[in-house]
Design a protein around this motif. Structure first.
Motif, short mmCIF file in Angstrom:
data_model
loop_
_atom_site.label_atom_id
_atom_site.label_comp_id
_atom_site.label_asym_id
_atom_site.label_seq_id
_atom_site.Cartn_x
_atom_site.Cartn_y
_atom_site.Cartn_z
N LEU A 323 1.09 -1.23 -0.06
CA LEU A 323 -0.09 -0.11 0.11
C LEU A 323 0.99 1.17 0.12
O LEU A 323 2.20 1.02 0.22
CB LEU A 323 -1.03 -0.17 1.42
CG LEU A 323 -1.95 -1.04 1.36
CD1 LEU A 323 -1.24 -2.36 2.37
CD2 LEU A 323 -3.12 -0.59 2.11
N TYR A 324 0.24 2.40 -0.18
CA TYR A 324 1.25 3.80 -0.04
C TYR A 324 0.47 4.50 0.68
O TYR A 324 -0.77 4.72 0.68
CB TYR A 324 1.77 4.12 -1.41
CG TYR A 324 0.64 4.42 -2.55
CD1 TYR A 324 0.23 5.83 -2.23
CD2 TYR A 324 -0.02 3.68 -3.06
CE1 TYR A 324 -1.05 6.29 -3.06
CE2 TYR A 324 -0.81 4.17 -4.17
CZ TYR A 324 -1.35 5.35 -4.01
OH TYR A 324 -2.33 5.67 -4.86
N ILE A 325 1.20 5.34 1.55
CA ILE A 325 0.64 6.17 2.47
C ILE A 325 1.07 7.85 1.78
O ILE A 325 2.30 8.07 1.90
CB ILE A 325 0.88 6.11 3.88
CG1 ILE A 325 0.78 4.75 4.24
CG2 ILE A 325 0.17 7.15 4.95
CD1 ILE A 325 1.31 4.42 5.78
N THR A 326 0.29 8.59 1.53
CA THR A 326 0.39 9.84 1.13
C THR A 326 0.59 10.86 2.47
O THR A 326 -0.02 10.53 3.43
CB THR A 326 -0.51 10.77 0.26
OG1 THR A 326 -1.75 10.32 0.78
CG2 THR A 326 -0.21 9.91 -1.14
N PRO A 327 1.34 11.93 2.54
CA PRO A 327 1.71 12.56 4.01
C PRO A 327 0.34 13.09 4.44
O PRO A 327 -0.04 12.95 5.76
CB PRO A 327 2.30 13.77 3.51
CG PRO A 327 3.18 13.30 2.17
CD PRO A 327 2.19 12.44 1.55
N ASP A 328 -0.75 13.63 3.74
CA ASP A 328 -1.81 13.70 4.21
C ASP A 328 -2.84 12.73 4.76
O ASP A 328 -4.05 13.01 5.31
CB ASP A 328 -2.92 14.61 3.18
CG ASP A 328 -3.15 13.76 1.86
OD1 ASP A 328 -2.02 13.18 1.39
OD2 ASP A 328 -4.21 13.62 1.34
N ARG A 329 -2.41 11.36 4.46
CA ARG A 329 -3.25 10.33 5.01
C ARG A 329 -2.65 9.48 6.22
O ARG A 329 -3.03 8.45 6.68
CB ARG A 329 -3.34 9.17 3.90
CG ARG A 329 -4.08 9.75 2.72
CD ARG A 329 -3.93 8.66 1.71
NE ARG A 329 -4.55 8.90 0.40
CZ ARG A 329 -4.47 8.38 -0.90
NH1 ARG A 329 -3.94 7.24 -0.58
NH2 ARG A 329 -5.03 8.74 -1.83
N LEU A 330 -1.51 10.06 6.78
CA LEU A 330 -0.85 9.38 7.92
C LEU A 330 -1.92 9.37 9.17
O LEU A 330 -1.61 8.44 9.70
CB LEU A 330 0.35 10.42 8.34
CG LEU A 330 1.46 10.30 7.45
CD1 LEU A 330 2.70 11.43 7.90
CD2 LEU A 330 2.15 8.89 7.60
N SER A 331 -2.84 10.07 9.22
CA SER A 331 -3.87 10.14 10.40
C SER A 331 -4.52 8.73 10.24
O SER A 331 -4.89 8.28 11.35
CB SER A 331 -4.62 11.29 10.72
OG SER A 331 -5.27 11.42 9.28
N GLU A 332 -4.70 8.26 9.15
CA GLU A 332 -5.24 7.17 8.91
C GLU A 332 -4.92 5.73 9.44
O GLU A 332 -5.63 4.92 9.93
CB GLU A 332 -5.58 6.59 7.62
CG GLU A 332 -6.36 7.71 6.64
CD GLU A 332 -6.34 7.60 5.01
OE1 GLU A 332 -6.13 6.15 4.82
OE2 GLU A 332 -6.70 8.21 4.26
N TYR A 333 -3.39 5.82 9.78
CA TYR A 333 -3.00 4.74 10.53
C TYR A 333 -3.17 4.61 11.92
O TYR A 333 -3.06 3.38 12.67
CB TYR A 333 -1.38 4.90 10.31
CG TYR A 333 -0.42 3.58 10.27
CD1 TYR A 333 -0.97 2.47 9.56
CD2 TYR A 333 0.28 3.24 11.52
CE1 TYR A 333 -0.15 1.17 9.87
CE2 TYR A 333 0.80 2.20 11.76
CZ TYR A 333 0.70 1.03 10.66
OH TYR A 333 1.29 -0.21 11.03
N GLY A 334 -3.57 5.54 12.55
CA GLY A 334 -3.96 5.77 13.76
C GLY A 334 -3.13 5.91 15.16
O GLY A 334 -3.37 5.78 16.35
#
Length: 360
Positions: A323-334
């Protein structure tokens, strides 16, 4: 990675057969009824994972990601609507880029699909530009050769014997197998518009087979890499998922609005496989689910497209789940996130994405 040592006899991860009006059907999963269980990501995937930050410089800015291919530890990223491929090593350091969009002899109008292969000990990048397959050296991205076809080609997969499986656009059939020079060996699957839905990973590797899904139906074509035989199958044996006949009927009734009508039904959008585990993306009752199927165990969660969880269908790897995480999605990881080097990821909005990789 641990070897595959089990065969599940009743459910999921072997092909089981039954007679259906004279033809043999294959099933991957006996039944699938996803429900939100709010799993941790280590439960939804595996507890062995690492995050690789991709180097960010003016030479290697990753735009919109079209596809990521991991090959022998390196990451190749098709981005910016098929304009370029960026090559990063196993530590995320930028290596080189294929950026030759144009009309010249070594150029391409657009990269429709790509893959990485080794020929004679040298790594090559293969691309489809709809008119031909072009093969480049993976280090300098110099053109080695090209294979031309008298018809339009979209997606492809090269076999170990150099035969090439194609998704074609102008033939009577959707799937075409050719030799290394582009000569047709065999064709399969009568062309129907709703069966052609282009995906970043069009041919899903599953054991000794490649699976091609008919649109968003429960039906797939299996191509055996050893025997080079085609065979029809269904992902889920039980349930009310759209099959290929129902999908075709929707198209015949509603024309190009058939997708809107399909959204009123339950359907399978994609599958991903790693070893003896598969992940299935489904649409049911207006919600999207990602379900991990391992033996008789099912773990599901809801997801939205455009999130980190949805990126699982944009990637391909031989030994991991990407998968890949964009900087704006880091909060999804919890939680606070560290990369594989032990560094805390701060999430600078200008950074390239981070590769999130799960292992068996």
């Amino acid at each position: 990675m641990r070897p595959i040592t089990q065969l599940f006899l009743c459910v999921c991860l072997i092909f089981t057969s039954c007679s259906n009006k004279g033809r043999t059907e294959m099933f991957l999963v006996e039944d699938l009824s996803p429900k939100e269980t709010h799993p941790k990501w280590t439960e939804l995937f595996t507890d062995r994972y690492e995050i690789t930050p991709l180097e960010t410089t003016s030479q290697c800015l990753v735009g919109q990601i079209d596809k990521i291919r991991k090959y022998q530890g390196h990451y190749y990223i098709l981005s910016s609507n098929g304009s370029s491929i960026l090559h990063f090593d196993n530590n995320g350091k930028f290596v080189s880029a294929l950026n030759k969009q144009g009309q010249g002899p070594e150029e391409y109008p657009r990269i429709e699909d790509f893959d990485i292969y080794k020929t004679g000990g040298k790594t090559e990048v293969w691309i489809s530009d709809n008119q031909s397959l072009k093969i480049y050296d993976a280090t300098r991205f110099s053109l080695i050769r090209k294979i031309t076809y008298p018809f339009m080609i979209h997606k492809f997969k090269r076999m170990d014997n150099s035969h090439i499986l194609l998704v074609t656009g102008q033939n009577k059939n959707i799937l075409t197998l050719t030799d290394k020079d582009g000569n047709i060996i065999t064709e399969y699957l009568k062309k129907e518009i709703p069966y052609i839905m282009f995906r970043p990973v069009q041919f899903v590797a599953y054991g000794s087979n490649y699976l091609f899904q008919l649109g968003i139906s429960n039906t797939f074509v299996s191509f055996n890499k050893q025997t080079e035989k085609f065979r029809m199958g269904q992902y889920v044996a039980k349930g009310n998922y759209l099959n290929e006949k129902q999908l075709l009927e929707l198209f015949q009734t509603h024309g190009t609005d058939f997708i809107m009508e399909a959204n009123k039904n339950s359907y399978i959008n994609n599958i991903i496989a790693l070893g003896n585990t598969i992940w299935i993306q489904t649409h049911q009752n207006g919600k999207n689910y990602l379900t991990k199927v391992q033996g008789t165990q099912h773990i599901s969660t809801e997801f939205s497209y455009g999130t980190t969880l949805s990126s699982i269908s944009d990637t391909e790897s031989d030994n991991s789940l990407l998968l890949y995480i964009t900087p704006d999605r880091l909060s999804e990881y919890g939680k606070e996130v560290s990369d594989k080097f032990g560094n805390t990821i701060t999430g600078n909005m200008e950074d390239n994405p981070y590769i999130l990789e799960f292992f068996e």
